[in-house]
Design a protein around this motif. Structure first.
Motif, PDB file in Angstrom:
ATOM      1  N   VAL A 283       2.271  -7.990  17.161  1.00 40.25           N
ATOM      2  CA  VAL A 283       1.536  -7.019  16.943  1.00 40.25           C
ATOM      3  C   VAL A 283       1.811  -7.244  15.497  1.00 40.25           C
ATOM      4  N   SER A 284       0.107  -6.580  15.117  1.00 43.88           N
ATOM      5  CA  SER A 284       0.232  -5.841  13.800  1.00 43.88           C
ATOM      6  C   SER A 284      -1.223  -4.916  13.693  1.00 43.88           C
ATOM      7  N   TYR A 285      -0.422  -3.838  13.147  1.00 45.90           N
ATOM      8  CA  TYR A 285      -1.437  -2.072  13.312  1.00 45.90           C
ATOM      9  C   TYR A 285      -0.698  -1.586  11.996  1.00 45.90           C
ATOM     10  N   ALA A 286      -1.717  -1.613  10.969  1.00 42.29           N
ATOM     11  CA  ALA A 286      -2.200  -0.367  10.220  1.00 42.29           C
ATOM     12  C   ALA A 286      -0.658  -0.905   9.275  1.00 42.29           C
ATOM     13  N   GLY A 287      -0.663  -2.326   8.402  1.00 44.08           N
ATOM     14  CA  GLY A 287       0.393  -2.659   8.078  1.00 44.08           C
ATOM     15  C   GLY A 287       2.049  -3.453   7.964  1.00 44.08           C
ATOM     16  N   ARG A 288       1.574  -2.235   9.947  1.00 44.49           N
ATOM     17  CA  ARG A 288       3.366  -2.906  10.824  1.00 44.49           C
ATOM     18  C   ARG A 288       3.535  -3.916  11.917  1.00 44.49           C
ATOM     19  N   GLU A 289       4.604  -4.353  11.448  1.00 45.54           N
ATOM     20  CA  GLU A 289       4.322  -5.200  12.521  1.00 45.54           C
ATOM     21  C   GLU A 289       5.496  -5.637  13.443  1.00 45.54           C
ATOM     22  N   TRP A 290       5.215  -6.267  15.214  1.00 50.97           N
ATOM     23  CA  TRP A 290       6.239  -6.360  15.777  1.00 50.97           C
ATOM     24  C   TRP A 290       6.401  -7.599  15.892  1.00 50.97           C
ATOM     25  N   ILE A 291       7.465  -8.290  16.163  1.00 47.40           N
ATOM     26  CA  ILE A 291       7.449  -9.917  16.382  1.00 47.40           C
ATOM     27  C   ILE A 291       8.831  -9.559  17.964  1.00 47.40           C
ATOM     28  N   ALA A 292       8.317 -10.409  18.448  1.00 48.53           N
ATOM     29  CA  ALA A 292       9.707 -10.358  19.672  1.00 48.53           C
ATOM     30  C   ALA A 292      10.268 -11.634  19.628  1.00 48.53           C
ATOM     31  N   GLY A 293      11.699 -11.330  19.892  1.00 47.86           N
ATOM     32  CA  GLY A 293      12.805 -11.858  20.051  1.00 47.86           C
ATOM     33  C   GLY A 293      13.925 -11.344  19.073  1.00 47.86           C
ATOM     34  N   ARG A 294      13.231 -10.084  17.588  1.00 48.10           N
ATOM     35  CA  ARG A 294      14.286 -10.113  16.638  1.00 48.10           C
ATOM     36  C   ARG A 294      15.137  -9.163  17.780  1.00 48.10           C
ATOM     37  N   THR A 295      16.597  -9.375  16.223  1.00 51.50           N
ATOM     38  CA  THR A 295      18.072  -9.085  16.927  1.00 51.50           C
ATOM     39  C   THR A 295      17.714  -7.117  16.893  1.00 51.50           C
ATOM     40  N   ASP A 296      16.613  -6.737  15.430  1.00 54.15           N
ATOM     41  CA  ASP A 296      16.971  -5.485  15.179  1.00 54.15           C
ATOM     42  C   ASP A 296      16.025  -4.826  16.422  1.00 54.15           C
ATOM     43  N   ASN A 297      15.144  -5.776  16.250  1.00 55.71           N
ATOM     44  CA  ASN A 297      14.483  -4.674  17.378  1.00 55.71           C
ATOM     45  C   ASN A 297      13.041  -3.678  16.917  1.00 55.71           C
TER      46      ASN A 297
END
Length: 323
Positions: A283-297
């Protein structure tokens, strides 16, 4: 010293077996309580305070989906954040944000509403969007509900036998409401690992958006659906089965008392909350991004091609899902 008799030995073995059985029963009871109370039985979600005070709340993907639905229904009616906070605190008390099919007498669902008391049919009440809507229908009839103590406002809707119980959930509900209404940016994350039987693909995402927000979330803005870029990225699939849902953040959101970033972050957090259920990978919005499965979440600066540039503005939310 004489040897213990065989009967004494048998009683000792029976005692040890009985003690072990009691321990197993206690462990089973603990696990059941944790499940009923919404304990983390799998991939987890987390919301942190946007005020820098260190407050956090951890919950399950199932709870995240239901919380996101409650918030979406409330904001879809142009209700204030306070209404969403009251609704979330009520559902935390009544069902721990789980859509349960049992309760006191004929109580059901997120808000433990009773068919015999005119809240709807069993099937309707078990629909989280419907039950949330019914709660808000009753809440807005309470005079000055936004100025009342939360427990008083909730009790005037619920008529609970434990009217003071809602108050203890207010801090967690306020954290959730801040994230899920978009007032607090980049504060909700989930591990995002899909479970068995989860829905998949852009059409599933679109259907869930319409279910929670109404068709206006896609029209007339006309969210675009297409194949994801085949260029390498942090979460590109090897078999090329990714799809993208682009959600333009409509200008009309300002008229509803929300800024464009608030609306955008609401949609972005909704997508993260639904990641496990809908196989959302990014998911991306306003220059930020979340990626599933990242250990740091964590939400990070966008790195995906096509996201780092166009998504730095607040005009659209980009959701990447697996077919």
């Amino acid at each position: 010293m004489p040897e213990p008799s065989s009967s004494v030995k048998r009683r000792g073995r029976l005692f040890r077996l009985g003690a072990a059985f009691v321990v197993l029963l206690a462990l089973a009871g603990y696990l059941v309580v944790q499940y009923v109370a919404g304990g983390r039985g799998g991939p987890g979600c987390r919301v942190v305070s946007g005020d820098g005070d260190g407050a956090t709340y951890e919950f399950t993907p199932e709870q995240a989906v239901n919380a996101a639905t409650i918030a979406a229904v409330g904001t879809g009616r142009n209700l204030p954040k306070r209404a969403v906070t009251i609704a979330l605190a009520t559902a935390l008390q009544e069902s721990t944000l789980r859509n349960i099919d049992y309760g006191d007498r004929d109580s059901l669902g997120l808000f433990q509403q009773r068919p015999s008391q005119g809240w709807g049919t069993e099937r309707e009440i078990m629909d989280p969007s419907y039950s949330a809507g019914m709660f808000y229908d009753h809440l807005v009839k309470v005079p000055d509900y936004t100025r009342l103590p939360l427990t008083v406002a909730a009790q005037r809707v619920q008529r609970s036998a434990f009217p003071d119980a809602y108050a203890k959930h207010e801090p967690d509900a306020a954290l959730l409401a801040a994230a899920l209404t978009g007032r607090s940016a980049a504060t909700l994350t989930c591990e995002g690992r899909p479970g068995a039987g989860t829905a998949a693909g852009a059409e599933s995402v679109r259907a869930a958006l319409v279910r929670d927000f109404g068709r206006d979330v896609l029209e007339p803005a006309g969210a675009q659906v297409g194949e994801a870029s085949s260029a390498p990225s942090a979460s590109a699939s090897d078999d090329g089965d990714e799809q993208v849902v682009m959600l333009p953040v409509a200008e009309e959101t300002a008229a509803a008392g929300r800024t464009l970033p608030q609306r955008g972050w609401q949609l972005a957090h909704w997508a993260v909350a639904n990641a496990s259920a809908l196989r959302i990978e990014r998911v991306s919005y306003a220059g930020r991004e979340w990626i599933a499965g990242r250990t740091d979440n964590q939400w990070r600066a966008s790195t995906s091609k096509g996201a780092a540039g166009a998504e730095k503005d607040t005009g659209s939310v980009r959701i990447v899902t697996v077919q």
